[in-house]
Design an enzyme around this catalytic site. Sequence first.
Site, PDB file in Angstrom:
ATOM      1  N   HIS A   1      -4.469  -4.083  -2.289  1.00 24.20           N
ATOM      2  CA  HIS A   1      -4.900  -3.781  -0.924  1.00 24.20           C
ATOM      3  C   HIS A   1      -5.046  -2.288  -0.666  1.00 24.20           C
ATOM      4  O   HIS A   1      -5.029  -1.842   0.473  1.00 24.20           O
ATOM      5  CB  HIS A   1      -3.928  -4.408   0.086  1.00 24.20           C
TER       6      HIS A   1
ATOM      7  N   CYS B   1     -14.625   7.167   3.478  1.00 26.17           N
ATOM      8  CA  CYS B   1     -15.561   7.151   4.606  1.00 26.17           C
ATOM      9  C   CYS B   1     -15.753   5.706   5.076  1.00 26.17           C
ATOM     10  O   CYS B   1     -15.748   4.773   4.271  1.00 26.17           O
ATOM     11  CB  CYS B   1     -16.920   7.731   4.159  1.00 26.17           C
TER      12      CYS B   1
ATOM     13  N   SER C   1       5.409 -13.205   1.255  1.00 26.90           N
ATOM     14  CA  SER C   1       5.372 -14.438   2.060  1.00 26.90           C
ATOM     15  C   SER C   1       4.285 -15.366   1.540  1.00 26.90           C
ATOM     16  O   SER C   1       4.144 -16.485   2.000  1.00 26.90           O
ATOM     17  CB  SER C   1       5.107 -14.084   3.525  1.00 26.90           C
TER      18      SER C   1
ATOM     19  N   VAL D   1       0.843  -1.208   0.000  1.00 26.10           N
ATOM     20  CA  VAL D   1       0.000   0.000   0.000  1.00 26.10           C
ATOM     21  C   VAL D   1       0.875   1.255   0.000  1.00 26.10           C
ATOM     22  O   VAL D   1       0.388   2.360   0.187  1.00 26.10           O
ATOM     23  CB  VAL D   1      -0.931  -0.007   1.241  1.00 26.10           C
ATOM     24  N   ASP D   2       2.203   1.063  -0.266  1.00 27.20           N
ATOM     25  CA  ASP D   2       3.156   2.181  -0.139  1.00 27.20           C
ATOM     26  C   ASP D   2       3.252   3.056  -1.384  1.00 27.20           C
ATOM     27  O   ASP D   2       3.912   4.098  -1.351  1.00 27.20           O
ATOM     28  CB  ASP D   2       4.557   1.639   0.253  1.00 27.20           C
TER      29      ASP D   2
ATOM     30  N   CYS E   1     -20.129   5.570   4.098  1.00 26.57           N
ATOM     31  CA  CYS E   1     -20.698   5.704   2.735  1.00 26.57           C
ATOM     32  C   CYS E   1     -19.565   5.573   1.718  1.00 26.57           C
ATOM     33  O   CYS E   1     -18.439   5.239   2.098  1.00 26.57           O
ATOM     34  CB  CYS E   1     -21.408   7.045   2.618  1.00 26.57           C
TER      35      CYS E   1
HETATM   36  C1  BV8 Z   1     -10.768 -11.517   2.600  1.00 29.88           C
HETATM   37  C2  BV8 Z   1      -3.492  -3.646   3.790  1.00 29.88           C
HETATM   38  C3  BV8 Z   1     -13.039 -12.172   2.564  1.00 29.88           C
HETATM   39  C4  BV8 Z   1      -3.655  -3.058   5.162  1.00 29.88           C
HETATM   40  C5  BV8 Z   1      -3.335  -6.059   4.087  1.00 29.88           C
HETATM   41  C6  BV8 Z   1      -7.246 -18.710   6.440  1.00 29.88           C
HETATM   42  C7  BV8 Z   1      -6.851 -19.166   5.192  1.00 29.88           C
HETATM   43  C8  BV8 Z   1      -6.909 -18.326   4.069  1.00 29.88           C
HETATM   44  C9  BV8 Z   1      -7.369 -17.023   4.197  1.00 29.88           C
HETATM   45  C10 BV8 Z   1      -7.743 -16.600   5.443  1.00 29.88           C
HETATM   46  C11 BV8 Z   1      -7.696 -17.413   6.563  1.00 29.88           C
HETATM   47  N1  BV8 Z   1      -8.131 -16.690   7.627  1.00 29.88           N
HETATM   48  C12 BV8 Z   1      -8.442 -15.462   7.214  1.00 29.88           C
HETATM   49  C13 BV8 Z   1      -8.239 -15.404   5.897  1.00 29.88           C
HETATM   50  C14 BV8 Z   1      -8.452 -14.277   5.031  1.00 29.88           C
HETATM   51  C15 BV8 Z   1      -7.318 -13.282   5.164  1.00 29.88           C
HETATM   52  C16 BV8 Z   1      -5.954 -13.919   5.113  1.00 29.88           C
HETATM   53  O1  BV8 Z   1      -5.470 -14.285   4.063  1.00 29.88           O
HETATM   54  N2  BV8 Z   1      -5.332 -14.044   6.308  1.00 29.88           N
HETATM   55  C17 BV8 Z   1      -4.016 -14.635   6.389  1.00 29.88           C
HETATM   56  C18 BV8 Z   1      -3.229 -13.942   7.510  1.00 29.88           C
HETATM   57  C19 BV8 Z   1      -4.175 -16.127   6.655  1.00 29.88           C
HETATM   58  N3  BV8 Z   1      -7.488 -12.417   4.016  1.00 29.88           N
HETATM   59  C20 BV8 Z   1      -8.306 -11.370   4.116  1.00 29.88           C
HETATM   60  O2  BV8 Z   1      -8.875 -11.035   5.131  1.00 29.88           O
HETATM   61  C21 BV8 Z   1      -8.543 -10.618   2.826  1.00 29.88           C
HETATM   62  N4  BV8 Z   1      -9.954 -10.459   2.644  1.00 29.88           N
HETATM   63  O3  BV8 Z   1     -10.401 -12.660   2.621  1.00 29.88           O
HETATM   64  O4  BV8 Z   1     -12.075 -11.130   2.557  1.00 29.88           O
HETATM   65  C22 BV8 Z   1     -14.267 -11.554   2.111  1.00 29.88           C
HETATM   66  C23 BV8 Z   1     -14.772 -11.866   0.847  1.00 29.88           C
HETATM   67  C24 BV8 Z   1     -15.953 -11.319   0.444  1.00 29.88           C
HETATM   68  C25 BV8 Z   1     -16.642 -10.407   1.282  1.00 29.88           C
HETATM   69  C26 BV8 Z   1     -16.099 -10.061   2.533  1.00 29.88           C
HETATM   70  C27 BV8 Z   1     -14.910 -10.630   2.953  1.00 29.88           C
HETATM   71  C28 BV8 Z   1      -7.942  -9.217   2.905  1.00 29.88           C
HETATM   72  C29 BV8 Z   1      -6.454  -9.318   3.077  1.00 29.88           C
HETATM   73  C30 BV8 Z   1      -5.844  -7.931   2.962  1.00 29.88           C
HETATM   74  C31 BV8 Z   1      -5.344  -7.460   4.310  1.00 29.88           C
HETATM   75  N5  BV8 Z   1      -4.634  -6.177   4.153  1.00 29.88           N
HETATM   76  N6  BV8 Z   1      -2.715  -4.881   3.889  1.00 29.88           N
HETATM   77  C32 BV8 Z   1      -2.365  -2.472   5.691  1.00 29.88           C
HETATM   78  O5  BV8 Z   1      -1.318  -2.608   5.034  1.00 29.88           O
HETATM   79  O6  BV8 Z   1      -2.425  -1.857   6.765  1.00 29.88           O
HETATM   80  S1  BV8 Z   1      -2.409  -7.452   4.221  1.00 29.88           S
HETATM   81  C33 BV8 Z   1      -0.781  -7.029   4.403  1.00 29.88           C
HETATM   82  O7  BV8 Z   1      -0.137  -8.179   4.915  1.00 29.88           O
HETATM   83  C34 BV8 Z   1      -0.088  -6.774   3.095  1.00 29.88           C
HETATM   84  O8  BV8 Z   1      -0.876  -6.067   2.201  1.00 29.88           O
HETATM   85  C35 BV8 Z   1       0.270  -8.142   2.587  1.00 29.88           C
HETATM   86  O9  BV8 Z   1      -0.753  -8.716   1.862  1.00 29.88           O
HETATM   87  C36 BV8 Z   1       0.429  -8.906   3.872  1.00 29.88           C
HETATM   88  C37 BV8 Z   1       1.893  -9.050   4.187  1.00 29.88           C
HETATM   89  O10 BV8 Z   1       2.363  -9.966   3.284  1.00 29.88           O
HETATM   90  P1  BV8 Z   1       3.700  -9.634   2.478  1.00 29.88           P
HETATM   91  O11 BV8 Z   1       3.505  -8.432   1.644  1.00 29.88           O
HETATM   92  O12 BV8 Z   1       4.109 -10.890   1.828  1.00 29.88           O
HETATM   93  O13 BV8 Z   1       4.743  -9.207   3.582  1.00 29.88           O
HETATM   94  P2  BV8 Z   1       5.404 -10.128   4.695  1.00 29.88           P
HETATM   95  O14 BV8 Z   1       6.063  -9.231   5.674  1.00 29.88           O
HETATM   96  O15 BV8 Z   1       4.415 -11.147   5.143  1.00 29.88           O
HETATM   97  O16 BV8 Z   1       6.519 -10.941   3.903  1.00 29.88           O
HETATM   98  C38 BV8 Z   1       7.631 -10.244   3.360  1.00 29.88           C
HETATM   99  C39 BV8 Z   1       8.313 -11.239   2.462  1.00 29.88           C
HETATM  100  O17 BV8 Z   1       9.415 -10.611   1.859  1.00 29.88           O
HETATM  101  C40 BV8 Z   1       8.856 -12.420   3.242  1.00 29.88           C
HETATM  102  O18 BV8 Z   1       8.682 -13.591   2.461  1.00 29.88           O
HETATM  103  C41 BV8 Z   1      10.341 -12.095   3.388  1.00 29.88           C
HETATM  104  O19 BV8 Z   1      11.143 -13.268   3.371  1.00 29.88           O
HETATM  105  C42 BV8 Z   1      10.601 -11.321   2.136  1.00 29.88           C
HETATM  106  N7  BV8 Z   1      11.642 -10.322   2.237  1.00 29.88           N
HETATM  107  C43 BV8 Z   1      11.934  -9.504   3.269  1.00 29.88           C
HETATM  108  N8  BV8 Z   1      12.926  -8.652   2.911  1.00 29.88           N
HETATM  109  C44 BV8 Z   1      13.217  -8.920   1.612  1.00 29.88           C
HETATM  110  C45 BV8 Z   1      12.413  -9.990   1.182  1.00 29.88           C
HETATM  111  N9  BV8 Z   1      12.477 -10.499  -0.063  1.00 29.88           N
HETATM  112  C46 BV8 Z   1      13.371  -9.942  -0.907  1.00 29.88           C
HETATM  113  N10 BV8 Z   1      14.161  -8.904  -0.584  1.00 29.88           N
HETATM  114  C47 BV8 Z   1      14.127  -8.379   0.669  1.00 29.88           C
HETATM  115  N11 BV8 Z   1      14.946  -7.360   0.997  1.00 29.88           N
HETATM  116 ZN    ZN Z   2     -19.734   9.087   4.528  1.00 30.60          ZN
END
Ligand code: BV8
Ligand code: ZN
Length: 279
Positions: free
Chosen positions: A144, A152, A227, A118-119, A155
Amino acid sequence: MTPDSADAVAPSSQAIDRARALLAEARRVVVFTGAGVSAASGVPTFRGAGGLWRSFRPEELATPEAFARDPRLVWEWYALRRALVAECRPNAAHRAIARWAAAVIARGGSAVVATQNVDGLHQRAAAAAEAEDRIPAAPVLALHGSLFATRCSRCDWRAPEDDRDGAHVAGRPLDLTARETLPRCPRCGGLQRPGVVWFGEALDEGMIGAAYDAAARADACLAVGTSALVHPAAGIATAAARAGAAIVEVNADETPLTARATVSIRGRAAEVVPLVLGA
Ligand code: BV8
Ligand code: ZN
């Protein structure tokens, strides 16, 4: 191209050469990125050490429930992240991805950059490359949302433009002294909130649909710094693999995607991605 066993290696020249060869001939590409692609820009990852989360887990703060319970705390956290990210700039990985994706399109292919981040750094790199190279940038799908967008909580009002720092929301100074001073929607009076997708919230159907369509048609997917744990975004690379695309993963660690990758390269995105893309 059917993915075979992954070459999960340190950035050896063979792996980089192999990845480069797979991507050089690609005509329909999807680039899928996560927080790791922005690490070199100074944007903390979610799960990495030194993360921005203080003692909270993202799943606890980035949710509608957390906002309903304590909107002040959630705005404090987003204001902190906005202020930090406002000082960050795209790194060599963002720039190489922007140029390469535009070049794929320029030679008659198709390319999209689907990011969980989101950056806004992919968007800034794309705009800079387009201005410099005068060739159209590949679309960036911000699955995301954007840290700097405001909308809002009740709304469909959206702030006309993104904020540029952590001190303003919808262009007005953010006053966190009390719940009563938090920014309100000019249309319905509801609380304003960051324009991001929280856990438990649906992604924009058009955007996630476009990302999956691109994956289903892809002949190559470059997955960088994710990840691959958060769905439905995480399924994009798997969808590309199912469609027979070559999967090139660049990540500091192994991920659930590594086993499905044609080539998985261990390393830092800002160093490896430019090599792999021949930048
Ligand atoms: C939804 C915005 C349904 C906000 C974010 C169980 C199984 C499957 C799914 C689920 C479950 N339980 C719940 C769920 C659903 C859930 C989900 O997937 N949860 C996970 C935790 C299991 N998903 C949701 O809730 C999604 N919505 O399912 O809605 C629905 C459908 C219809 C109607 C109503 C509802 C919404 C998900 C979005 C959440 N928002 N961000 C904010 O940023 O504040 S998520 C946020 O975390 C990021 O956007 C991103 O997606 C996630 C982080 O992941 P990464 O970007 O991969 O970052 P991370 O730190 O994890 O990893 C970094 C990687 O880089 C690592 O691998 C590391 O090794 C590597 N790395 C580090 N440094 C380097 C590097 N690689 C190379 N070079 C480097 N230098
Ligand atoms: Zn409003």
